[in-house]
Structure formats: C-alpha cells, structure tokens
Design a protein around this motif. Sequence first.
Motif, PDB file in Angstrom:
ATOM      1  N   VAL A 140       0.681  -1.108   0.092  1.00 49.64           N
ATOM      2  CA  VAL A 140       0.007   0.029  -0.060  1.00 49.64           C
ATOM      3  C   VAL A 140       0.962   1.333  -0.040  1.00 49.64           C
ATOM      4  CG1 VAL A 140      -1.669   1.302   1.354  1.00 49.64           C
ATOM      5  CG2 VAL A 140      -1.702  -0.923   1.244  1.00 49.64           C
ATOM      6  N   GLY A 141       1.830   1.091   0.872  1.00 46.45           N
ATOM      7  CA  GLY A 141       2.890   2.541   1.029  1.00 46.45           C
ATOM      8  C   GLY A 141       3.536   2.710  -0.237  1.00 46.45           C
ATOM      9  N   ILE A 142       4.037   1.751  -1.206  1.00 44.01           N
ATOM     10  CA  ILE A 142       4.579   1.668  -2.428  1.00 44.01           C
ATOM     11  C   ILE A 142       3.674   2.292  -3.309  1.00 44.01           C
ATOM     12  CG2 ILE A 142       5.656   0.627  -4.301  1.00 44.01           C
ATOM     13  CD1 ILE A 142       6.809  -1.136  -2.167  1.00 44.01           C
ATOM     14  N   ALA A 143       2.361   1.849  -3.417  1.00 45.07           N
ATOM     15  CA  ALA A 143       1.430   2.288  -4.614  1.00 45.07           C
ATOM     16  C   ALA A 143       1.163   3.722  -4.136  1.00 45.07           C
ATOM     17  CB  ALA A 143       0.124   1.287  -4.139  1.00 45.07           C
ATOM     18  N   PHE A 144       0.999   4.128  -3.002  1.00 39.79           N
ATOM     19  CA  PHE A 144       0.814   5.644  -2.701  1.00 39.79           C
ATOM     20  C   PHE A 144       2.018   6.328  -3.074  1.00 39.79           C
ATOM     21  CE2 PHE A 144      -3.041   4.330  -0.501  1.00 39.79           C
ATOM     22  CZ  PHE A 144      -3.953   5.449  -0.836  1.00 39.79           C
ATOM     23  N   GLY A 145       3.171   5.903  -2.627  1.00 37.39           N
ATOM     24  CA  GLY A 145       4.505   6.413  -2.901  1.00 37.39           C
ATOM     25  C   GLY A 145       4.712   6.761  -4.461  1.00 37.39           C
ATOM     26  N   ALA A 146       4.220   5.861  -5.137  1.00 39.47           N
ATOM     27  CA  ALA A 146       4.401   6.091  -6.612  1.00 39.47           C
ATOM     28  C   ALA A 146       3.665   7.561  -7.056  1.00 39.47           C
ATOM     29  CB  ALA A 146       3.625   5.014  -7.457  1.00 39.47           C
ATOM     30  N   LEU A 147       2.620   7.816  -6.485  1.00 37.98           N
ATOM     31  CA  LEU A 147       2.055   9.117  -6.741  1.00 37.98           C
ATOM     32  C   LEU A 147       2.969  10.323  -6.718  1.00 37.98           C
ATOM     33  CD1 LEU A 147      -1.199   8.697  -4.748  1.00 37.98           C
ATOM     34  CD2 LEU A 147      -0.816   8.143  -7.296  1.00 37.98           C
ATOM     35  N   ALA A 148       3.927  10.356  -5.924  1.00 37.18           N
ATOM     36  CA  ALA A 148       5.104  11.415  -5.963  1.00 37.18           C
ATOM     37  C   ALA A 148       5.873  11.548  -6.940  1.00 37.18           C
ATOM     38  CB  ALA A 148       6.066  11.106  -4.576  1.00 37.18           C
ATOM     39  N   ASN A 149       5.861  10.494  -8.060  1.00 37.93           N
ATOM     40  CA  ASN A 149       6.562  10.547  -9.288  1.00 37.93           C
ATOM     41  C   ASN A 149       5.555  10.788 -10.463  1.00 37.93           C
ATOM     42  OD1 ASN A 149       9.042   9.918  -8.070  1.00 37.93           O
ATOM     43  ND2 ASN A 149       8.231   7.929  -7.535  1.00 37.93           N
ATOM     44  N   GLY A 150       4.665  11.705 -10.247  1.00 39.10           N
ATOM     45  CA  GLY A 150       3.658  11.980 -11.370  1.00 39.10           C
ATOM     46  C   GLY A 150       2.317  11.314 -11.262  1.00 39.10           C
ATOM     47  N   GLY A 151       1.934  11.043 -10.357  1.00 41.58           N
ATOM     48  CA  GLY A 151       0.701  10.248 -10.147  1.00 41.58           C
ATOM     49  C   GLY A 151      -0.503  11.151 -10.455  1.00 41.58           C
ATOM     50  N   ALA A 205       5.008   0.147   7.974  1.00 36.27           N
ATOM     51  CA  ALA A 205       5.496  -0.491   6.902  1.00 36.27           C
ATOM     52  C   ALA A 205       5.016   0.398   5.708  1.00 36.27           C
ATOM     53  CB  ALA A 205       5.166  -1.748   6.432  1.00 36.27           C
ATOM     54  N   ALA A 206       3.855   0.719   5.579  1.00 38.06           N
ATOM     55  CA  ALA A 206       3.286   1.736   4.570  1.00 38.06           C
ATOM     56  C   ALA A 206       4.259   2.916   4.408  1.00 38.06           C
ATOM     57  CB  ALA A 206       1.836   1.962   4.696  1.00 38.06           C
ATOM     58  N   VAL A 207       4.303   3.710   5.414  1.00 39.22           N
ATOM     59  CA  VAL A 207       5.335   4.786   5.474  1.00 39.22           C
ATOM     60  C   VAL A 207       6.628   4.460   4.992  1.00 39.22           C
ATOM     61  CG1 VAL A 207       6.399   6.547   6.863  1.00 39.22           C
ATOM     62  CG2 VAL A 207       3.832   5.941   7.127  1.00 39.22           C
ATOM     63  N   ILE A 208       7.340   3.597   5.457  1.00 40.46           N
ATOM     64  CA  ILE A 208       8.533   3.289   4.860  1.00 40.46           C
ATOM     65  C   ILE A 208       8.534   3.124   3.333  1.00 40.46           C
ATOM     66  CG2 ILE A 208      10.389   1.341   5.017  1.00 40.46           C
ATOM     67  CD1 ILE A 208       9.581   1.009   7.889  1.00 40.46           C
ATOM     68  N   GLY A 209       7.690   2.339   3.044  1.00 34.15           N
ATOM     69  CA  GLY A 209       7.537   2.074   1.584  1.00 34.15           C
ATOM     70  C   GLY A 209       7.241   3.488   0.724  1.00 34.15           C
ATOM     71  N   ALA A 210       6.367   4.097   1.323  1.00 32.06           N
ATOM     72  CA  ALA A 210       6.032   5.189   0.575  1.00 32.06           C
ATOM     73  C   ALA A 210       7.297   6.293   0.307  1.00 32.06           C
ATOM     74  CB  ALA A 210       4.989   5.992   1.382  1.00 32.06           C
ATOM     75  N   VAL A 211       7.921   6.379   1.627  1.00 31.72           N
ATOM     76  CA  VAL A 211       9.175   7.200   1.597  1.00 31.72           C
ATOM     77  C   VAL A 211      10.239   6.867   0.697  1.00 31.72           C
ATOM     78  CG1 VAL A 211      11.249   8.156   2.875  1.00 31.72           C
ATOM     79  CG2 VAL A 211       8.498   8.024   3.905  1.00 31.72           C
ATOM     80  N   ALA A 212      10.506   5.361   0.609  1.00 27.23           N
ATOM     81  CA  ALA A 212      11.625   4.836  -0.061  1.00 27.23           C
ATOM     82  C   ALA A 212      11.304   5.028  -1.503  1.00 27.23           C
ATOM     83  CB  ALA A 212      11.670   3.603  -0.111  1.00 27.23           C
ATOM     84  N   VAL A 213      10.198   4.909  -2.096  1.00 28.43           N
ATOM     85  CA  VAL A 213       9.974   5.102  -3.333  1.00 28.43           C
ATOM     86  C   VAL A 213       9.715   6.514  -3.919  1.00 28.43           C
ATOM     87  CG1 VAL A 213       9.103   2.693  -3.736  1.00 28.43           C
ATOM     88  CG2 VAL A 213       7.293   4.618  -3.420  1.00 28.43           C
ATOM     89  N   SER A 214       9.405   7.275  -2.846  1.00 28.34           N
ATOM     90  CA  SER A 214       9.062   8.856  -3.285  1.00 28.34           C
ATOM     91  C   SER A 214      10.498   9.447  -3.658  1.00 28.34           C
ATOM     92  CB  SER A 214       8.458   9.781  -2.165  1.00 28.34           C
ATOM     93  OG  SER A 214       7.057   8.921  -1.681  1.00 28.34           O
ATOM     94  N   PHE A 215      11.587   9.036  -3.086  1.00 32.39           N
ATOM     95  CA  PHE A 215      12.843   9.907  -3.394  1.00 32.39           C
ATOM     96  C   PHE A 215      13.574   9.144  -4.276  1.00 32.39           C
ATOM     97  CE2 PHE A 215      11.237  11.450   0.826  1.00 32.39           C
ATOM     98  CZ  PHE A 215      11.348  12.695   0.679  1.00 32.39           C
TER      99      PHE A 215
END
Length: 271
Positions: A140-151, A205-215
Amino acid sequence: MVDFLMKFNPITQAFIATLFTWGMTALGAALVFMTKTLNQRLLDSMLGFAGGVMIAASYWSLLAPAITMSEGNPIGNWFPAAFGFLLGGVFLWGIDKILPHLHPNSSIAGAEGYLPKRRKRSTLLVLAITLHNIPEGLAVGIAFGALANGGTEASLAGALTLALGIGIQNFPEGVAVSMPLRGEGMSRRKSFFYGQFSGMVEPIAAVIGAVAVSFIEPLLPYALSFAAGAMIFVVAEEVIPSSQEKGNKDLASMSLMFGFTLMMILDVALG
C-alpha cells in the motif's frame, strides 16, 4: 474519498489508508465480543478468501504496473518485475526462518522460526499475522509513494483500491488470531488486543515503503514487485495451507477463487 486524499502528500495518504486496513483487522478481532468460538468451516473459508485477494492484488496492483513502468529497460521490461518478485519471496523466506511464529489452525508443536517453543501461543499467533502484514503495508505504501512521481487521480484510485482489498482480507486475519485465543480461555479483551495488534505494523511498513519510492524513482518497479513476491510467498507458505489443514480443502479453494475474482473486479473497475 479521492478528493479528500488529494489534499495530502503521498506519505500521509499511505498512512491514512493503512489506518483503514489496521481498523479492518481490529474489526475482525472484535468478533470475540460476540462469540467464543467460530465455525471452523467459516474460518477456513475466510482464510481462503484472504489468500485470493492477496494473489489478485499481487498481479493487478503490483506486478502489472511494475512491468508497464519498466518499458525501455535495457535488459528487458520483465527484469525489474522478475528480480523484485523473487527478492521479495527470498526476503520473507528469511524472516520466516528467523521470526518465531505459529500459523492459524496449527498446534504449538507446529511453531516455526528460531527457538519458537520459548514463546506463548498468543505471541506466536500475533507474530505469524504480523509477518504477512509487513508486505501488505509495504504494498500500500509503495502504491501511494508512486504518486509522488507523477501520479494522477486515476493512479490514486488504484492505490485506494489496493488498500480496500487489503482491508477486506485483513478482517479474517484479525479473526484468525483472536478467536483461537478466546477459544482457549483467554479473556475477550486480551483476545481482541492480540488480534488487532498484528495490524499495527501496516501503517509503519506503508510509511517506509512510501518514503523509499518517493525519493528513489528508479526503485519503484522493483519495490512493487518486491511487495508482490513477499505477498505471494505468504499466501503459498501460510494462508493456503492454514485454510486447508482442517480438511475443508474444497471450501477453502472456492473461497480463494471468490476472493481473487472480487479483487480483480475491484482493481479493473476502480483502479
């Protein structure tokens, strides 16, 4: 809901979404306040259903987008998905060997991990569900983190669909922890606490995943595939065997098919 979440950054969105998935775990655990025992056939069908949701989410919400994002990869658009998928499975396999845990429907003699018999049954059950809530939260975190890259609003809807599917299958996970403990004589309050506690790891875990792929944008297809591989390992190693240990194989299998179909419909129709 989409308009509401658009006000927040992807990391906050992931956190809010996994508060819902955690809440669904707690809702399932809350059944202990209504009954002391749960029909085994019902429990096995719920576990099978959860497995079906996880399998469908692994492909439509994670692997398929990873392959699409990898177009133009010099090795091949299949490589990030294949590598990340296998890495996710190996990672969960390693944790499975180290972390003491007990699968639902198993006796204490069936505990796995490093020195499992030194821990109480309640602790081992919670650790088992926590083990596969980690990849769910990451997904879930990675799916939302992808939004930081042009979602877009469409991709946000896809991330919300994944969170909805994970939340639906978290309900039986809460049941799978709290009801056996209640059946063994633990108080309703303690059984509920242990049942919902296993879901606490998902927002983290979601926050960790979102942060990782956001940057780290190039990491995204690998991260999506990693989460998919971890989820599939959990389904194959724990969820499906647990749903069939008591002899309800046909019921559990058909429930898995229903869960898979429901998640596929949600993802295609809403995502």
